[in-house]
Every structure is written in structure tokens, then in C-alpha cells.
Design an enzyme around this catalytic site. Structure first.
Site, mmCIF file in Angstrom:
data_model
loop_
_atom_site.group_PDB
_atom_site.id
_atom_site.type_symbol
_atom_site.label_atom_id
_atom_site.label_comp_id
_atom_site.label_asym_id
_atom_site.label_seq_id
_atom_site.Cartn_x
_atom_site.Cartn_y
_atom_site.Cartn_z
ATOM 1 N N HIS A 128 -1.779 2.818 -6.390
ATOM 2 C CA HIS A 128 -2.649 1.659 -6.201
ATOM 3 C C HIS A 128 -2.751 0.826 -7.478
ATOM 4 O O HIS A 128 -3.047 -0.366 -7.414
ATOM 5 C CB HIS A 128 -4.031 2.104 -5.725
ATOM 6 C CG HIS A 128 -4.610 1.198 -4.671
ATOM 7 N ND1 HIS A 128 -3.991 0.959 -3.459
ATOM 8 C CD2 HIS A 128 -5.741 0.449 -4.658
ATOM 9 C CE1 HIS A 128 -4.717 0.123 -2.746
ATOM 10 N NE2 HIS A 128 -5.784 -0.204 -3.453
ATOM 11 N N HIS B 277 -5.069 -8.489 3.031
ATOM 12 C CA HIS B 277 -6.517 -8.330 3.142
ATOM 13 C C HIS B 277 -7.044 -9.183 4.293
ATOM 14 O O HIS B 277 -6.736 -10.375 4.374
ATOM 15 C CB HIS B 277 -7.213 -8.769 1.849
ATOM 16 C CG HIS B 277 -7.027 -7.820 0.720
ATOM 17 N ND1 HIS B 277 -7.231 -8.170 -0.606
ATOM 18 C CD2 HIS B 277 -6.674 -6.507 0.691
ATOM 19 C CE1 HIS B 277 -7.006 -7.126 -1.374
ATOM 20 N NE2 HIS B 277 -6.669 -6.112 -0.619
ATOM 21 N N ARG C 97 0.853 -1.177 0.000
ATOM 22 C CA ARG C 97 0.000 0.000 0.000
ATOM 23 C C ARG C 97 0.896 1.236 0.000
ATOM 24 O O ARG C 97 2.036 1.199 0.462
ATOM 25 C CB ARG C 97 -0.897 0.033 1.234
ATOM 26 C CG ARG C 97 -1.917 -1.102 1.323
ATOM 27 C CD ARG C 97 -2.774 -0.945 2.578
ATOM 28 N NE ARG C 97 -3.791 -1.991 2.657
ATOM 29 C CZ ARG C 97 -3.645 -3.129 3.324
ATOM 30 N NH1 ARG C 97 -2.504 -3.384 3.957
ATOM 31 N NH2 ARG C 97 -4.623 -4.020 3.363
ATOM 32 N N ARG D 29 -0.174 -1.743 -7.197
ATOM 33 C CA ARG D 29 -0.616 -2.793 -6.269
ATOM 34 C C ARG D 29 -1.609 -3.731 -6.964
ATOM 35 O O ARG D 29 -1.528 -4.952 -6.848
ATOM 36 C CB ARG D 29 -1.243 -2.153 -5.031
ATOM 37 C CG ARG D 29 -1.782 -3.123 -3.979
ATOM 38 C CD ARG D 29 -2.110 -2.321 -2.731
ATOM 39 N NE ARG D 29 -3.041 -3.003 -1.837
ATOM 40 C CZ ARG D 29 -2.691 -3.861 -0.896
ATOM 41 N NH1 ARG D 29 -1.422 -4.196 -0.738
ATOM 42 N NH2 ARG D 29 -3.608 -4.406 -0.101
ATOM 43 N N LYS E 201 -3.189 -2.263 7.595
ATOM 44 C CA LYS E 201 -4.421 -1.820 8.256
ATOM 45 C C LYS E 201 -4.687 -2.637 9.515
ATOM 46 O O LYS E 201 -4.408 -3.829 9.558
ATOM 47 C CB LYS E 201 -5.602 -1.950 7.292
ATOM 48 C CG LYS E 201 -5.550 -0.956 6.130
ATOM 49 C CD LYS E 201 -6.785 -1.065 5.268
ATOM 50 C CE LYS E 201 -6.774 -0.031 4.146
ATOM 51 N NZ LYS E 201 -7.974 -0.135 3.286
ATOM 52 N N TYR F 118 -9.973 -9.704 -7.930
ATOM 53 C CA TYR F 118 -8.923 -10.008 -8.901
ATOM 54 C C TYR F 118 -9.253 -11.257 -9.717
ATOM 55 O O TYR F 118 -8.707 -11.441 -10.806
ATOM 56 C CB TYR F 118 -7.575 -10.154 -8.196
ATOM 57 C CG TYR F 118 -7.148 -8.854 -7.564
ATOM 58 C CD1 TYR F 118 -6.745 -7.776 -8.351
ATOM 59 C CD2 TYR F 118 -7.195 -8.677 -6.188
ATOM 60 C CE1 TYR F 118 -6.395 -6.569 -7.779
ATOM 61 C CE2 TYR F 118 -6.836 -7.480 -5.609
ATOM 62 C CZ TYR F 118 -6.442 -6.428 -6.411
ATOM 63 O OH TYR F 118 -6.105 -5.225 -5.834
#
Length: 294
Positions: free
Chosen positions: A234, A260, A144, A237, A168, A269
């Protein structure tokens, strides 16, 4: 403190949410509070399901996009779930509420040739080695933007070919770093005496480089390399994830690499991969193309 302030303090201290996420929750709950004050005047703890339904409908009529409505309702759900656990309400008024479904938008990616063209930029320009290292690491590891900007040299293991990042929710993960990225990073480090605690990509005054500076620089470098798409961090990524999934088919592995928490986030994806396969099918299968009607 109000219930809303207590909830935000809980998110910051116990859930360790980022300042960006906290600001989003604060804005969403402020919108609900403002709507209530302009109408019934009830405090947030007293609102009922029909009132929340009216609030979502009012926001929809005001022109708020479906995705924003879903985020706003998600903030409300989290708030009322917390109130219920705290014993401040007896019934969760958000149970059963639904926001309008947002259309699925697939992320834009670079194909493999475009990605290679971007990262293999010349290093003889001012800051050329830094830019090469930055791009190689982005595409090599799928970080990220916030993760890349806050890296220190101690986070990198050149012998093992990996980087340790905190994503995160303060979740730490170890991500592989490819050989080309390792070489580019070592070349960049050789330009100055970098201590273990020093930022890998310093900005002004030696502090961490800003996210905005990286966004602007990547856009400039993409144009310099002849890529006239809207290239942003992004996208690198997304390209990393799409290319790994296309080669391996390992969705769970891609989830771990991206950090994630929910595999449903990663599943987008698989749609990208099918989109690629559908194009190949249409271009190569003798009975795939639709014939034009005379």
C-alpha cells in the site's frame, strides 16, 4: 434466518462485497448482539438510540480505538438503514449517533528517488524479472494488492499501455501502465509460455500468488535495496498517488486512477502534498523558519 443473516446475505449477493468486508460487518454486528444479550436481551431490531449510544460508550471504555469505533458504528448504520428500507423497523436508532473522532494519520510514502531505487532492482537473481515486473507495475499504476494478485495476462494491453482491473464493489477501471512497467512485464512473460488466462504473478501450483507472499517479498526486496522503512504494497500505492498529484494537481484524475468511489478518500493526498510544500517553504523562504528564542 435472523435479520443479521439476511442483511449479510444482501451485502454478499446484491452489494457484492468482498469476503474481507463481510467478515468485518459480521464481527461488528456480533459485538452489538453479544452486548445486547449480556444486558437487556433485546433483539437487534428492538434496540433504541440510547442503547446504541451505551454500546459505543462501552466499547470505548473497553479500549477500542476511535477508528475501530467508527467502523463499528458504520456497520450498525448500514444494518439499521437496511432494516428501515425493509420495513422491519419504523425509526433508525443510529440517526444522530457519533463515534469519537479518530486522529488523521497521513499515509507514509517513498520519495521519488526511493521509489526508483526500489523498482530498479537487478533482474539476475532468481525470480528477479518477476520481482522487477511486480514492483514496476505497483508503482506505475497504483493498484491495490488484491487487484495485482488477481491479474491475468489478458487484462494487460501492451500496445495501449493499460491494465483493466476490477476493484472494490466490482467496479472496473482502466489504468495506464508506464513504459518501464510494460518492458518489465514483457521480460517476465518471455521467461515462460503464458496463456491469456494465466495469472501474471502465479503462486504455488500456478494459482494466483497470495497477498501475504507479495507483502513478505516486497519487505525483503526493500531491505535488499537499502530502504529500511517499513515498505509494503500500500505504500507503493500511496507513493503513486502522491507523486501524480504533486506533478499534476488533478485530484479528480487521481481519484479515477485509484478507483475511489468518494473523492473524500482521495483528499488525504492533498494533505501529503501540502506537507511537502510546507517543508520546501520552511527550508527556502528567508522569513519562514522560526528563530530560536535566546
Amino acid at each position: 434466518m435472523s435479520a443479521c443473516e439476511d442483511f449479510l446475505a444482501y451485502l454478499q449477493v446484491e452489494r457484492r462485497m468482498s469476503a474481507h468486508t463481510l467478515d468485518a460487518y459480521r464481527r461488528d454486528l456480533a459485538a452489538l448482539s453479544g452486548w445486547s444479550e449480556a444486558g437487556s436481551g433485546d433483539p437487534l431490531e428492538a434496540l433504541q438510540a440510547d442503547q446504541l449510544r451505551q454500546f459505543i460508550a462501552a466499547e470505548h471504555r473497553r479500549g477500542l480505538a476511535s477508528k475501530s469505533l467508527q467502523r463499528r458504528l458504520s456497520a450498525c448504520r448500514s444494518f439499521y438503514t437496511w432494516l428501515l428500507r425493509q420495513g422491519r423497523i419504523e425509526v433508525d436508532p443510529t440517526a444522530g449517533l457519533r463515534a469519537p473522532r479518530a486522529p488523521r494519520r497521513l499515509p507514509q510514502v517513498l520519495d521519488a528517488d526511493e521509489a526508483v531505487r526500489l523498482v530498479e532492482l537487478p533482474t539476475d537473481a532468481p525470480l528477479g524479472r518477476r520481482d522487477r515486473a511486480l514492483l514496476e507495475l505497483f508503482y506505475s499504476s497504483g493498484l491495490r494488492l488484491s487487484e495485482l494478485c488477481t491479474l491475468r495476462w489478458r487484462d494487460l494491453d501492451f500496445i495501449g499501455g493499460s491494465v483493466s482491473v476490477v476493484g472494490k464493489g466490482q467496479r472496473q477501471r482502466l489504468v495506464p501502465v508506464g513504459s518501464h512497467a510494460c518492458k518489465a512485464l514483457l521480460d517476465w512473460r518471455a521467461e515462460g509460455a503464458a496463456t491469456a488466462e494465466a495469472p501474471v504473478f502465479p503462486g504455488r501450483g500456478g494459482a494466483f500468488i497470495s497477498q501475504r507472499a507479495v507483502q513478505i517479498r516486497i519487505k525483503q526486496l526493500a531491505q535488499r535495496q537499502g530502504l529500511f522503512k517499513h515498505v509494503h504494497p500500500h505504500m507503493l500505492r500511496h507513493s503513486f498517488a502522491s507523486h501524480i498529484l504533486e506533478s499534476s494537481g488533478d485530484l479528480r484524475g487521481v481519484q479515477e486512477l485509484l478507483g475511489h468511489a468518494d473523492i473524500a478518500t482521495t483528499q488525504i493526498y492533498t494533505h501529503l502534498d501540502f506537507q511537502h510544500l510546507a517543508k520546501v517553504y520552511d527550508a527556502t523562504h528567508p522569513r519562514a523558519r522560526r528563530r530560536k528564542t535566546p
